[in-house]
Design a protein around this motif. Structure first.
Motif, mmCIF file in Angstrom:
data_model
loop_
_atom_site.group_PDB
_atom_site.id
_atom_site.type_symbol
_atom_site.label_atom_id
_atom_site.label_comp_id
_atom_site.label_asym_id
_atom_site.label_seq_id
_atom_site.Cartn_x
_atom_site.Cartn_y
_atom_site.Cartn_z
ATOM 1 N N THR A 122 0.857 -1.181 0.000
ATOM 2 C CA THR A 122 0.000 0.000 0.000
ATOM 3 C C THR A 122 0.891 1.228 0.000
ATOM 4 O OG1 THR A 122 -0.077 0.173 2.404
ATOM 5 C CG2 THR A 122 -1.795 -1.186 1.332
ATOM 6 N N LEU A 123 0.293 2.359 -0.319
ATOM 7 C CA LEU A 123 1.032 3.625 -0.304
ATOM 8 C C LEU A 123 1.594 3.869 1.098
ATOM 9 C CD1 LEU A 123 0.526 6.588 -2.386
ATOM 10 C CD2 LEU A 123 0.345 7.118 0.024
ATOM 11 N N ALA A 124 0.821 3.561 2.127
ATOM 12 C CA ALA A 124 1.287 3.736 3.507
ATOM 13 C C ALA A 124 2.478 2.820 3.800
ATOM 14 C CB ALA A 124 0.150 3.473 4.488
ATOM 15 N N GLN A 125 2.421 1.549 3.365
ATOM 16 C CA GLN A 125 3.527 0.617 3.593
ATOM 17 C C GLN A 125 4.790 1.070 2.874
ATOM 18 O OE1 GLN A 125 1.513 -2.897 2.109
ATOM 19 N NE2 GLN A 125 1.420 -3.789 4.159
ATOM 20 N N ALA A 126 4.635 1.680 1.704
ATOM 21 C CA ALA A 126 5.782 2.160 0.932
ATOM 22 C C ALA A 126 6.311 3.494 1.465
ATOM 23 C CB ALA A 126 5.400 2.293 -0.542
ATOM 24 N N ARG A 127 5.630 4.049 2.455
ATOM 25 C CA ARG A 127 6.019 5.313 3.100
ATOM 26 C C ARG A 127 6.161 6.452 2.085
ATOM 27 N NH1 ARG A 127 10.150 2.051 4.861
ATOM 28 N NH2 ARG A 127 11.663 3.680 4.411
ATOM 29 N N VAL A 128 5.148 6.590 1.238
ATOM 30 C CA VAL A 128 5.125 7.647 0.236
ATOM 31 C C VAL A 128 4.309 8.822 0.779
ATOM 32 C CG1 VAL A 128 4.347 8.249 -2.093
ATOM 33 C CG2 VAL A 128 5.362 6.015 -1.662
ATOM 34 N N ASN A 129 4.808 10.013 0.586
ATOM 35 C CA ASN A 129 4.091 11.217 1.015
ATOM 36 C C ASN A 129 3.088 11.639 -0.042
ATOM 37 O OD1 ASN A 129 5.560 11.548 3.432
ATOM 38 N ND2 ASN A 129 7.244 12.478 2.288
ATOM 39 N N ARG A 130 1.905 12.000 0.394
ATOM 40 C CA ARG A 130 0.843 12.470 -0.497
ATOM 41 C C ARG A 130 1.343 13.618 -1.393
ATOM 42 N NH1 ARG A 130 -4.796 12.579 -0.491
ATOM 43 N NH2 ARG A 130 -5.644 14.417 -1.512
ATOM 44 N N GLY A 131 2.153 14.497 -0.848
ATOM 45 C CA GLY A 131 2.673 15.637 -1.600
ATOM 46 C C GLY A 131 3.578 15.256 -2.767
ATOM 47 N N ASP A 132 4.031 14.026 -2.796
ATOM 48 C CA ASP A 132 4.876 13.537 -3.889
ATOM 49 C C ASP A 132 4.064 12.815 -4.956
ATOM 50 O OD1 ASP A 132 7.224 14.516 -2.767
ATOM 51 O OD2 ASP A 132 7.533 12.708 -1.566
ATOM 52 N N CYS A 133 2.732 12.916 -4.869
ATOM 53 C CA CYS A 133 1.848 12.188 -5.794
ATOM 54 C C CYS A 133 0.995 13.153 -6.613
ATOM 55 C CB CYS A 133 0.915 11.265 -5.010
ATOM 56 S SG CYS A 133 1.767 10.011 -4.029
ATOM 57 N N ARG A 134 0.558 12.652 -7.760
ATOM 58 C CA ARG A 134 -0.386 13.375 -8.614
ATOM 59 C C ARG A 134 -1.418 12.384 -9.119
ATOM 60 N NH1 ARG A 134 0.312 12.014 -13.909
ATOM 61 N NH2 ARG A 134 2.345 11.227 -14.526
ATOM 62 N N ALA A 135 -2.529 12.908 -9.578
ATOM 63 C CA ALA A 135 -3.574 12.048 -10.148
ATOM 64 C C ALA A 135 -3.135 11.572 -11.530
ATOM 65 C CB ALA A 135 -4.881 12.814 -10.250
ATOM 66 N N GLY A 136 -3.335 10.306 -11.805
ATOM 67 C CA GLY A 136 -3.039 9.769 -13.130
ATOM 68 C C GLY A 136 -4.020 10.320 -14.145
ATOM 69 N N LYS A 137 -3.631 10.272 -15.417
ATOM 70 C CA LYS A 137 -4.512 10.773 -16.475
ATOM 71 C C LYS A 137 -4.579 9.749 -17.598
ATOM 72 C CE LYS A 137 -0.720 13.242 -18.488
ATOM 73 N NZ LYS A 137 0.161 14.270 -18.563
ATOM 74 N N SER A 138 -5.428 10.017 -18.550
ATOM 75 C CA SER A 138 -5.590 9.187 -19.733
ATOM 76 C C SER A 138 -5.800 7.718 -19.350
ATOM 77 C CB SER A 138 -4.396 9.384 -20.670
ATOM 78 O OG SER A 138 -4.648 8.837 -21.927
ATOM 79 N N LEU A 139 -4.897 6.815 -19.739
ATOM 80 C CA LEU A 139 -5.069 5.388 -19.472
ATOM 81 C C LEU A 139 -4.820 5.023 -18.006
ATOM 82 C CD1 LEU A 139 -3.399 3.983 -22.702
ATOM 83 C CD2 LEU A 139 -5.830 4.224 -22.210
ATOM 84 N N TRP A 140 -4.208 5.919 -17.253
ATOM 85 C CA TRP A 140 -3.960 5.673 -15.833
ATOM 86 C C TRP A 140 -4.849 6.553 -14.959
ATOM 87 C CZ3 TRP A 140 2.122 5.322 -15.568
ATOM 88 C CH2 TRP A 140 2.536 4.156 -16.224
ATOM 89 N N VAL A 141 -6.006 6.961 -15.473
ATOM 90 C CA VAL A 141 -6.937 7.765 -14.682
ATOM 91 C C VAL A 141 -7.403 6.924 -13.491
ATOM 92 C CG1 VAL A 141 -9.088 7.142 -15.907
ATOM 93 C CG2 VAL A 141 -8.867 9.380 -14.850
ATOM 94 N N GLY A 142 -7.582 7.573 -12.349
ATOM 95 C CA GLY A 142 -7.984 6.860 -11.148
ATOM 96 C C GLY A 142 -6.826 6.201 -10.433
ATOM 97 N N MET A 143 -5.603 6.505 -10.853
ATOM 98 C CA MET A 143 -4.403 5.965 -10.215
ATOM 99 C C MET A 143 -3.605 7.128 -9.631
ATOM 100 S SD MET A 143 -3.364 3.034 -12.964
ATOM 101 C CE MET A 143 -2.752 1.806 -11.861
ATOM 102 N N ALA A 144 -2.716 6.821 -8.716
ATOM 103 C CA ALA A 144 -1.813 7.826 -8.147
ATOM 104 C C ALA A 144 -0.415 7.564 -8.687
ATOM 105 C CB ALA A 144 -1.819 7.747 -6.629
#
Length: 190
Positions: A122-144
């Motif tokens: 999970t994103l939490a297990q990978a210790r990723v910060n929300r601020g380092d993420c963006r919403a996916g687009k096109s074929l990766w819509v609904g992904m971070a």
């Protein structure tokens, strides 16, 4: 031996007797076996300037076999080459400038990212910060799509199973922390 197997079968059939595993079972199991590590410098033997040639691509992991596949990048679907170890697709290769490897997408649980990230975490297990993420687009819509800590050439692509939109932005922190890592993407050009 037959008697002890019969006794075990009888015990398991008794009402209220249930065999329980020693460790809790989770929906997303993360492998601890590592075939390949993706770092800021590259993927195994693949680095910036590596020729996009089948023989060279096969050197990415012991026993790797190169096969053609069709897969989705964020903006398009393309035919490319993938390395399989046995029947498991480990990585996908994409051409860059001058017939070199431009991108590698890690898609197997037996890979580790630059900070120990693994497919299925999970994103939490990978210790990723929300601020380092963006919403996916096109074929990766609904992904971070998230930057890997300390690695300017590596992005982490997370699916967000319980997210119903709006898809032009990331979901709440509660939902985002449950997102599951699907791909580890290395790019020769940051």
């Amino acid at each position: 031996m037959v008697r002890s197997l019969s006794l075990l079968a009888l015990i398991l059939m008794l009402p209220g007797c249930v065999a329980t595993p020693a460790e809790p079972v989770t929906e997303a199991t993360v492998s601890s076996s590592t075939w390949l590590t993706i770092t800021d410098d590259g993927v195994g033997t693949i680095h910036r300037g590596t020729p996009f040639q089948e023989k060279v691509l096969a050197s990415v992991a012991p026993g790797a076999e190169i096969r053609p596949i069709q897969t989705a990048k964020e903006d398009t679907t393309v035919w490319t080459q993938a390395a399989f170890v046995g029947d498991v697709q480990a990585v996908q290769f994409f051409k860059g400038p001058g017939n070199t490897v431009g991108e590698v997408h890690g898609v197997a649980q037996h890979l580790a990212g630059p900070n120990g990230e693994r497919i299925g975490m999970t994103l939490a297990q990978a210790r990723v910060n929300r601020g380092d993420c963006r919403a996916g687009k096109s074929l990766w819509v609904g992904m971070a799509i998230c930057k890997a800590r300390g690695a300017s050439h590596v992005e982490l692509v997370f699916s967000i199973p319980d997210f119903d939109g709006p898809f032009d932005r990331l979901p709440s922190a509660e939902i985002l922390n449950k997102a599951e890592l699907q791909r580890i993407v290395w790019r020769a050009q940051a």
